[in-house]
Design a protein around this motif. Structure first.
Motif, short mmCIF file in Angstrom:
data_model
loop_
_atom_site.label_atom_id
_atom_site.label_comp_id
_atom_site.label_asym_id
_atom_site.label_seq_id
_atom_site.Cartn_x
_atom_site.Cartn_y
_atom_site.Cartn_z
N VAL A 100 0.85 -1.19 0.00
CA VAL A 100 0.00 0.00 0.00
C VAL A 100 0.88 1.24 0.00
CG1 VAL A 100 -1.66 1.37 1.34
CG2 VAL A 100 -2.01 -1.10 1.07
N SER A 101 1.95 1.23 0.79
CA SER A 101 2.86 2.38 0.83
C SER A 101 3.46 2.65 -0.55
CB SER A 101 3.99 2.13 1.83
OG SER A 101 3.49 1.98 3.14
N PHE A 102 3.91 1.61 -1.24
CA PHE A 102 4.48 1.78 -2.58
C PHE A 102 3.44 2.37 -3.53
CE2 PHE A 102 7.53 -1.82 -1.51
CZ PHE A 102 8.61 -0.97 -1.31
N VAL A 103 2.23 1.88 -3.47
CA VAL A 103 1.17 2.38 -4.35
C VAL A 103 0.89 3.86 -4.05
CG1 VAL A 103 -1.27 2.19 -4.99
CG2 VAL A 103 0.12 0.12 -4.74
N VAL A 104 0.74 4.18 -2.78
CA VAL A 104 0.46 5.57 -2.40
C VAL A 104 1.61 6.48 -2.83
CG1 VAL A 104 0.19 7.15 -0.44
CG2 VAL A 104 -1.11 5.01 -0.52
N MET A 105 2.84 6.06 -2.59
CA MET A 105 3.99 6.89 -2.99
C MET A 105 4.04 7.07 -4.50
SD MET A 105 7.06 6.04 -0.30
CE MET A 105 7.06 4.27 -0.56
N ARG A 106 3.73 6.02 -5.24
CA ARG A 106 3.72 6.14 -6.69
C ARG A 106 2.62 7.10 -7.13
NH1 ARG A 106 2.00 1.40 -10.66
NH2 ARG A 106 0.05 2.04 -9.74
N GLN A 107 1.44 6.98 -6.54
CA GLN A 107 0.33 7.86 -6.90
C GLN A 107 0.66 9.33 -6.60
OE1 GLN A 107 -2.92 6.27 -4.58
NE2 GLN A 107 -3.50 4.81 -6.17
N ARG A 108 1.41 9.57 -5.54
CA ARG A 108 1.75 10.93 -5.12
C ARG A 108 3.07 11.42 -5.70
NH1 ARG A 108 -1.67 12.55 -0.89
NH2 ARG A 108 -3.47 11.19 -1.04
#
Length: 126
Positions: A100-108
């Protein structure tokens, strides 16, 4: 700055070896971001480390109420995207929280994350 579980524990617990360093980085950050799976993992980690429960829970309540920290609340779509990452990268041992952290960081667009970069790269992943 992305606030991850171990970074938050280091920030919370003065006995951690890097507490002072993490505090300095935290206070120097212009933006702070985390998600609710990190918060859940923090409570479990604080419990496993036998830290006072009330202090850990108060820390999380204060963090969520802090207007300088954005908390992303994981919804079904974000959860599924993180699961897709885990399924696509079975050669890695990422937890669901990390995915989830990787996805959120990629999205942001944080730290140039494009599945996956080394964990805690630079000063943007605490």
């Amino acid at each position: 700055m992305f606030l991850d579980t171990s970074g938050l524990l280091c920030l919370h617990n003065r006995a951690e070896p890097f507490h002072a360093q993490v505090r300095t980085l935290y206070h120097a950050a212009h933006g702070r971001l985390t998600h609710n799976y990190v918060l859940a993992e923090f409570v479990a980690l604080a419990n496993a480390r036998r830290l006072p429960r009330m202090a850990a829970l108060t820390f999380i309540v204060d963090l969520v109420g802090n207007p300088d920290i954005e908390t992303v609340w994981v919804d079904v779509a974000l959860h599924r995207e993180a699961m897709d990452l885990l399924l696509a990268r079975q050669d890695k041992t990422y937890s669901l929280c990390e995915a989830v952290s990787f996805v959120v960081m990629r999205q942001r667009h944080l730290c140039g994350v494009d599945f996956p970069k080394p964990r805690r790269s630079g000063q943007c992943y605490l």
